[in-house]
Scaffold this active site. Sequence first.
Site, PDB file in Angstrom:
ATOM      1  N   ASP A 164       9.784  -0.283   6.513  1.00  0.00           N
ATOM      2  CA  ASP A 164       8.810   0.468   7.492  1.00  0.00           C
ATOM      3  C   ASP A 164       8.893  -0.631   8.843  1.00  0.00           C
ATOM      4  O   ASP A 164       9.632  -1.390   9.051  1.00  0.00           O
ATOM      5  CB  ASP A 164       7.687   0.826   6.854  1.00  0.00           C
ATOM      6  CG  ASP A 164       6.591  -0.443   6.833  1.00  0.00           C
ATOM      7  OD1 ASP A 164       6.935  -1.432   6.681  1.00  0.00           O
ATOM      8  OD2 ASP A 164       5.424  -0.005   6.634  1.00  0.00           O
ATOM      9  N   HIS A 224       0.918  -1.231   0.086  1.00  0.00           N
ATOM     10  CA  HIS A 224       0.024  -0.155  -0.032  1.00  0.00           C
ATOM     11  C   HIS A 224       0.640   1.060  -0.080  1.00  0.00           C
ATOM     12  O   HIS A 224       0.303   2.472  -0.324  1.00  0.00           O
ATOM     13  CB  HIS A 224      -0.984  -0.092   1.356  1.00  0.00           C
ATOM     14  CG  HIS A 224      -0.443   0.111   2.487  1.00  0.00           C
ATOM     15  ND1 HIS A 224       0.168  -1.068   3.160  1.00  0.00           N
ATOM     16  CD2 HIS A 224      -0.161   1.260   3.320  1.00  0.00           C
ATOM     17  CE1 HIS A 224       0.712  -0.658   4.244  1.00  0.00           C
ATOM     18  NE2 HIS A 224       0.766   0.906   4.498  1.00  0.00           N
TER      19      HIS A 224
END
Length: 241
Positions: A101, A8
Site C-alpha cells: 500500500d 491494521h
Amino acid sequence: MACLRPPHAIPRCRHLLSSKGSSRLLHLHPKNLQKLPTDLPPSITLVELPLPRVHGLPDSAESTAELPNNKVPYLKKAYDMLEPAVDEFLQRSGVDWIIHDFASHWLPQVASRLGVNSAFFGVFSATSLAFLGPPSVLIDGPSRRPEDFTVVPKWIDYPSKVRFRLHEIVTHQDCMDTGASDFQRFGESIRGSKSVAVRSCSEFEADPLRLLQKLYGKPVVPVGLLRPATNAAGETRDGSS
C-alpha cells in the site's frame, strides 16, 4: 506472491489472498502475529518482519491504531527503514508478485530492480482515491493548501460532492511525515506498480473506478468490499455485528 501491508490492514489482505490458490507470504510485525486467526489456509506462510526502532516512536507501537496523530510520522520513518530487509527477502524468496500500500512508497522501485511485479492495494474507496488525483499531481504537482481539499477537484468528471471539511484535512496534517508526505507516498506507490487493486465494486462505485483507470493509466481491479469474516452468529472477529 508476497503481501507487505501495515498491521491494521492485515485482515483485508488476508481475505484478498485467501481467494487465490497460489502460494503466498504475508509479512507481519511480531506483535501482530497474535492478532491473526488460527484457521489461516496452509498456503499462507507468515513471515515475521520486526519493525526498526525510531527515536520518538514508543517501543510497543506497531500500527497507527496505537498512536496519536502526532506520533504517526515516526511510524512511517520506521516503515521506511524496512527497505533493506524487504530487499533481502525478495532476493531470496522467489516471489513473482508483491502487494503493497502507500506507506512503502519505495517498494515498487525495489521490486522492479529485482524483476518482481508489484500491485498497489488501496484499502480506501475508489471515490477517495479519485479525489486525491493522478500520480503526477500527487508527486510533481504544486503544493496544495488545506483549503484546496475543501472543493471538488477539477479532474472529477462525474457528479460528486465529496470533499474534505477544513478541520479534517488540518487534523490529518499532524500525521504527515516531513520527509515524504502521504500524497508523495500514494503517488510513487501507484506510479511504480503494475496494477492497482481497490477495495470496491463496480455496482457501488462505477464512475470512480472508471476514472481511476483513466487517471492511473493501468489496470484497476475492484476486489470487492472485503467485509470482515463473521461467525455463525453473524458477529465479526472483533465481536461487532
